[in-house]
Write an enzyme that holds these catalytic residues in place. Structure first.
Site, mmCIF file in Angstrom:
data_model
loop_
_atom_site.group_PDB
_atom_site.id
_atom_site.type_symbol
_atom_site.label_atom_id
_atom_site.label_comp_id
_atom_site.label_asym_id
_atom_site.label_seq_id
_atom_site.Cartn_x
_atom_site.Cartn_y
_atom_site.Cartn_z
ATOM 1 C CG ASP A 9 -1.783 1.135 1.417
ATOM 2 O OD1 ASP A 9 -1.614 2.138 0.685
ATOM 3 O OD2 ASP A 9 -2.661 1.074 2.293
ATOM 4 C CB ILE A 10 1.419 3.874 -2.575
ATOM 5 C CG1 ILE A 10 2.632 4.692 -3.043
ATOM 6 C CG2 ILE A 10 0.158 4.728 -2.556
ATOM 7 C CD1 ILE A 10 2.599 5.075 -4.507
ATOM 8 C CG ASN A 23 -10.380 12.298 -10.915
ATOM 9 O OD1 ASN A 23 -10.547 13.512 -10.804
ATOM 10 N ND2 ASN A 23 -10.806 11.434 -10.015
ATOM 11 N N GLY A 31 -9.794 3.934 -5.873
ATOM 12 C CA GLY A 31 -8.468 3.336 -6.027
ATOM 13 C C GLY A 31 -7.414 4.004 -5.170
ATOM 14 C CB VAL A 32 -3.801 4.557 -5.786
ATOM 15 C CG1 VAL A 32 -3.745 5.449 -6.991
ATOM 16 C CG2 VAL A 32 -2.596 4.775 -4.895
ATOM 17 C CG ASP A 33 -7.410 10.323 -6.399
ATOM 18 O OD1 ASP A 33 -6.779 10.997 -5.576
ATOM 19 O OD2 ASP A 33 -8.135 10.819 -7.283
ATOM 20 C CE1 TYR A 124 -9.916 7.298 -14.856
ATOM 21 C CE2 TYR A 124 -7.772 8.311 -15.203
ATOM 22 C CZ TYR A 124 -9.094 8.408 -14.801
ATOM 23 O OH TYR A 124 -9.574 9.610 -14.357
HETATM 24 P P1 ADP Z 1 -6.341 4.700 -12.422
HETATM 25 O O1 ADP Z 1 -7.648 5.436 -12.446
HETATM 26 O O2 ADP Z 1 -5.166 5.580 -12.821
HETATM 27 O O3 ADP Z 1 -6.400 3.412 -13.152
HETATM 28 P P2 ADP Z 1 -6.479 3.283 -9.861
HETATM 29 O O4 ADP Z 1 -6.300 3.851 -8.508
HETATM 30 O O5 ADP Z 1 -7.802 2.698 -10.201
HETATM 31 O O6 ADP Z 1 -6.064 4.465 -10.865
HETATM 32 O O7 ADP Z 1 -5.384 2.187 -10.136
HETATM 33 C C1 ADP Z 1 -4.021 2.453 -10.334
HETATM 34 C C2 ADP Z 1 -3.230 1.357 -9.667
HETATM 35 O O8 ADP Z 1 -3.132 1.623 -8.280
HETATM 36 C C3 ADP Z 1 -3.835 -0.036 -9.803
HETATM 37 O O9 ADP Z 1 -2.802 -0.942 -10.144
HETATM 38 C C4 ADP Z 1 -4.382 -0.317 -8.411
HETATM 39 O O10 ADP Z 1 -4.352 -1.701 -8.106
HETATM 40 C C5 ADP Z 1 -3.364 0.423 -7.572
HETATM 41 N N1 ADP Z 1 -3.736 0.764 -6.184
HETATM 42 C C6 ADP Z 1 -4.948 0.884 -5.613
HETATM 43 N N2 ADP Z 1 -4.832 1.210 -4.315
HETATM 44 C C7 ADP Z 1 -3.500 1.305 -4.044
HETATM 45 C C8 ADP Z 1 -2.713 1.593 -2.885
HETATM 46 N N3 ADP Z 1 -3.268 1.860 -1.716
HETATM 47 N N4 ADP Z 1 -1.344 1.566 -3.000
HETATM 48 C C9 ADP Z 1 -0.756 1.307 -4.191
HETATM 49 N N5 ADP Z 1 -1.432 1.032 -5.311
HETATM 50 C C10 ADP Z 1 -2.787 1.032 -5.242
#
Ligand code: ADP
Length: 169
Positions: A9-10, A23, A31-33, A124
């Site tokens: 987890d980042i 976005n 997601g990560v956002d 995306y």
């Molecule tokens: P996008 O809209 O750019 O596709 P997402 O957040 O849906 O963004 O996904 C981008 C990547 O981040 C995916 O590979 C997803 O599995 C990953 N991701 C989601 N949550 C986390 C997190 N907490 N830490 C790291 N990577 C994450």
């Protein structure tokens, strides 16, 4: 420059700068956002709103920098990855721009350690292997000034394996 691939987890990994796959609205999403805004707290959104008021939305392939709030980092770079709509819409160039722009902003800021998620490969729908290849292409050709360490944080096993396979080959 050192390149490291980790699974996790980042929001939990201490660095100088965390890159967010945002976005164009900069208002947060899933997601990560979503994870970054939840863990960092409201100070991040407050600064995103200030940036929006100044410059409007953030274009695909571009990036902006804000506070990291409560995250274990000094700053967050919000970059807007392309939505994959078949590959004929400059998705590859735009994804590469996300990595380039983020590295430039991090270097300008004076960061030594930066972490990236796999931009665009979640909601995306950018093909994971192609996205990983393009990210490595940018990073290998980028001339770091201050940056010393780049960490790719893979959230899923598949992305982690893809990066390891690409680096081993
Ligand atoms: P996008 O809209 O750019 O596709 P997402 O957040 O849906 O963004 O996904 C981008 C990547 O981040 C995916 O590979 C997803 O599995 C990953 N991701 C989601 N949550 C986390 C997190 N907490 N830490 C790291 N990577 C994450």
């Amino acid at each position: 420059m050192e390149l490291i691939i980790v699974k996790g987890d980042i929001t939990k990994i201490p660095v100088d700068i965390i890159v967010n796959a945002a976005n164009s609205s900069l208002l947060g999403g899933g997601g990560v956002d979503g994870a970054i805004h939840r863990a960092g707290g409201p100070a991040i959104l407050a600064e995103c709103l200030e940036i929006r008021a100044r410059q409007g939305e953030c274009k695909t392939g571009d990036a902006v920098i804000t506070t990291a709030g409560r995250l274990p980092a000094n700053k967050v770079i919000h970059t807007v990855g392309p939505v994959w709509i078949g590959g004929q819409n400059e998705e590859e160039e735009k994804l590469k721009n996300c990595y380039k722009k983020s590295l430039q902003i991090a270097d300008d800021y004076g960061a030594k350690v930066i972490s990236f998620p796999c931009i665009s490969t979640g909601i995306y729908r950018f093909p994971k292997r192609l996205a990983a290849e393009l990210s490595l292409e940018v990073i290998k050709s980028y001339k770091c000034r201050i940056l010393e360490k780049i960490i790719f944080v893979c959230f899923d096993e598949e992305s982690y394996d893809i990066y390891h396979n690409l680096l081993d080959s």
